[in-house]
Design a protein around this motif. Structure first.
Motif, PDB file in Angstrom:
ATOM      1  N   HIS A 178     -12.420   2.799   6.539  1.00 57.78           N
ATOM      2  CA  HIS A 178     -11.903   4.267   6.343  1.00 57.78           C
ATOM      3  C   HIS A 178     -11.841   3.892   4.673  1.00 57.78           C
ATOM      4  CE1 HIS A 178      -9.355   4.712   9.521  1.00 57.78           C
ATOM      5  NE2 HIS A 178      -9.541   3.447   9.938  1.00 57.78           N
ATOM      6  N   PRO A 179     -13.451   4.036   3.914  1.00 54.16           N
ATOM      7  CA  PRO A 179     -13.736   4.017   2.630  1.00 54.16           C
ATOM      8  C   PRO A 179     -13.688   5.971   1.949  1.00 54.16           C
ATOM      9  CG  PRO A 179     -15.753   2.966   3.765  1.00 54.16           C
ATOM     10  CD  PRO A 179     -14.338   3.216   4.868  1.00 54.16           C
ATOM     11  N   SER A 200       0.846  -1.482   0.287  1.00 54.30           N
ATOM     12  CA  SER A 200       0.067   0.118   0.083  1.00 54.30           C
ATOM     13  C   SER A 200       1.229   1.032  -0.247  1.00 54.30           C
ATOM     14  CB  SER A 200      -0.796   0.009   1.139  1.00 54.30           C
ATOM     15  OG  SER A 200      -2.097  -0.945   0.896  1.00 54.30           O
ATOM     16  N   ALA A 221      -5.499   1.847   9.447  1.00 54.98           N
ATOM     17  CA  ALA A 221      -6.291   1.881   7.794  1.00 54.98           C
ATOM     18  C   ALA A 221      -5.372   0.327   7.315  1.00 54.98           C
ATOM     19  CB  ALA A 221      -6.243   3.062   6.556  1.00 54.98           C
ATOM     20  N   LEU A 222      -4.946   0.161   7.485  1.00 54.53           N
ATOM     21  CA  LEU A 222      -4.650  -0.913   6.643  1.00 54.53           C
ATOM     22  C   LEU A 222      -4.944  -2.315   8.085  1.00 54.53           C
ATOM     23  CD1 LEU A 222      -0.427  -0.599   5.818  1.00 54.53           C
ATOM     24  CD2 LEU A 222      -2.464  -0.958   4.432  1.00 54.53           C
ATOM     25  N   LEU A 262      -3.420   5.957  -0.323  1.00 49.02           N
ATOM     26  CA  LEU A 262      -3.960   7.445   0.404  1.00 49.02           C
ATOM     27  C   LEU A 262      -3.440   8.441   0.440  1.00 49.02           C
ATOM     28  CD1 LEU A 262      -3.677   4.922   3.840  1.00 49.02           C
ATOM     29  CD2 LEU A 262      -6.161   4.598   2.668  1.00 49.02           C
ATOM     30  N   SER A 318      -9.316   8.860   1.590  1.00 50.43           N
ATOM     31  CA  SER A 318      -9.108   7.888   0.861  1.00 50.43           C
ATOM     32  C   SER A 318      -8.869   8.404  -0.828  1.00 50.43           C
ATOM     33  CB  SER A 318     -11.312   7.520   1.318  1.00 50.43           C
ATOM     34  OG  SER A 318     -12.080   8.559   0.522  1.00 50.43           O
ATOM     35  N   PHE A 355      -2.691   5.254   9.237  1.00 49.61           N
ATOM     36  CA  PHE A 355      -2.446   4.444   7.889  1.00 49.61           C
ATOM     37  C   PHE A 355      -2.333   2.930   8.495  1.00 49.61           C
ATOM     38  CE2 PHE A 355       2.072   6.083   8.842  1.00 49.61           C
ATOM     39  CZ  PHE A 355       2.617   5.173   8.923  1.00 49.61           C
ATOM     40  N   PRO A 391      -9.405  -2.416   6.787  1.00 46.02           N
ATOM     41  CA  PRO A 391      -9.891  -1.813   5.243  1.00 46.02           C
ATOM     42  C   PRO A 391     -11.001  -1.166   5.289  1.00 46.02           C
ATOM     43  CG  PRO A 391      -8.682  -3.953   4.965  1.00 46.02           C
ATOM     44  CD  PRO A 391      -8.785  -3.481   6.322  1.00 46.02           C
ATOM     45  N   ALA A 400      -4.552   0.360  -7.736  1.00 41.10           N
ATOM     46  CA  ALA A 400      -5.201  -0.107  -6.719  1.00 41.10           C
ATOM     47  C   ALA A 400      -5.637  -1.059  -6.515  1.00 41.10           C
ATOM     48  CB  ALA A 400      -5.325   1.382  -5.934  1.00 41.10           C
ATOM     49  N   LYS A 456      -4.240  -0.238  -0.851  1.00 39.89           N
ATOM     50  CA  LYS A 456      -4.207   1.283  -0.158  1.00 39.89           C
ATOM     51  C   LYS A 456      -3.447   2.107  -0.973  1.00 39.89           C
ATOM     52  CE  LYS A 456      -8.021   1.113   2.921  1.00 39.89           C
ATOM     53  NZ  LYS A 456      -8.994   2.009   3.515  1.00 39.89           N
TER      54      LYS A 456
END
Length: 398
Positions: free
Chosen positions: A366-367, A153, A359-360, A182, A372, A356, A363, A174, A180
């Protein structure tokens, strides 16, 4: 008698052992408490001891493996400061300019083993879970081209890309490789902006009718940005524009967030070139009007202001919010004014590293946020339309 003496010696030995272990594990006294030293240590020994206590002994070591691409963005100081504090596990830095290796290696006491002259080599050798981009905006797409096929990502400094075409390529990669991508904005970590968003969400000021976002400062050269940074920041290809991309992206991102991912109906923009001798290749001031079905946004981006500002105004059907700076908020509803400091954010919403990492790990949480890919593709559409509006001298319908 011998048995009692043996028991007494055994008990004494255990007691002394416990004292030794307890002494070794005693936590340092709280700040402000100065224990009397039993011996006077040499000054350099004391300094070394202080240095060795950073990061704190009891702070957990971050396990997420982080790679860096690029050292010619001045925001690099922020992540390297976190590395020095022990808050991020940087496993490799890819940078083709070896002069920057020396510069930052010396400034942050980085081991030579961290540096690579090639991103792919760094990624295949150190296998980071995410790569942070601190290079020219026009080269963000190259990071994703390398990292996405490897399942890595990426998080880049704002904006997502220099052009909409580059952003579309990044989005394709992606989605193809399930990684991801970002975008990091300073304003994402502002408590005042989150507070304003929460107030709107609670319908405290009614439906949004107008948003005004100011972002800018005296100019990157005027505030002392490094020459390595300026070399691409003031280039129309490597940055995609001047102040329009550099600061206009903040307003586009915040408005997309407040409007819950709505695409604008149309964009109209004007640009000014007040300092052609300082910034000969790019505009240094831009105003962007963003039209929504039931609201209007005005983005003011500049390298020409007498001071630095990042603020946001929201006009609702029955009230008004002004986030003055990182912490200060004012709300006006029914002629009542309330000014206050926003409540500090908590992890993982308070800083990039925590964000982050979360977020990882999660997943699906955090859309639709400011970092995003979904929202930043809309940001890129707004910026692209603004540039077309300036070039063609007309309102661009999306």
């Amino acid at each position: 008698m011998k048995t009692k003496l043996k028991q007494l010696l055994t008990t004494t030995t255990l007691f002394l052992s416990c004292i030794t272990i307890a002494s070794a594990q005693t936590t340092p006294p709280p700040p402000g408490t100065a224990p009397a030293p039993s011996v006077t240590a040499p000054a350099d020994s004391v300094n070394k001891a202080k240095k060795d206590t950073i990061p704190e002994i009891h702070k957990p070591v971050p396990t997420l493996k982080v790679g860096i691409m690029g050292l010619n963005h001045d925001h690099i100081h922020l992540i390297l400061s976190e590395y020095r504090k022990g808050n991020v596990n940087i496993v490799g830095i890819a940078e083709p300019d070896k002069k920057l290796w020396e510069k930052f290696g010396k400034a942050y006491n980085l081991p030579d083993s961290l540096f690579f002259d090639d991103l792919r080599k760094m990624c295949t050798t150190r296998k980071p879970a995410i790569v942070l981009g601190y290079n020219a905006v026009g080269k963000h797409v190259d990071i994703v081209e390398t990292c996405a096929p490897l399942g890595i990502s990426v998080m880049v400094e704002k904006p997502l890309a220099a052009t909409l075409e580059q952003a579309k390529r990044m989005e394709f990669l992606a989605l193809k490789y399930y990684v991801k991508v970002l975008t990091n904005y300073e304003t994402t970590w502002y408590p005042s902006f989150q507070d304003a968003y929460n107030t709107v969400k609670q319908d405290s000021i009614g439906l949004i009718r107008k948003m005004v976002v100011h972002d800018g400062h005296q100019g990157p050269r005027e505030i002392g940005c490094s020459e390595d940074f300026l070399s691409w920041l003031t280039d129309p290809v490597l940055n995609g524009a001047g102040a329009l991309n550099d600061f206009g992206c903040y307003g586009a991102d915040l408005m997309t967030w407040l409007m819950k991912g709505q695409r604008p109906i149309a964009v109209t923009a004007i640009a000014r070139h007040y300092k052609p001798t300082v910034y000969p290749k790019v505009e240094d001031d831009a105003t962007i009007l963003v039209e929504y079905a039931n609201a209007t946004g005005q983005i003011e981006a500049s390298w020409n202001w007498p001071f630095s500002i990042k603020d946001m105004e929201i006009f609702g059907a029955k009230g008004y919010i002004h986030a003055f700076d990182k912490d200060s908020v004012e709300i006006r509803v029914n002629n009542r004014v309330r000014a206050y400091k926003a409540v500090p954010l908590v992890a993982p919403a308070d800083a990039p590293v925590a964000y982050f990492t979360s977020a990882l790990a999660n997943p699906l949480r955090h859309p639709d946020d400011r970092s995003s890919l979904k929202y930043n593709m809309i940001v890129m559409q707004i910026l692209d339309a603004a540039k077309r509006s300036i070039k063609e001298g007309k309102r661009i319908v999306l």
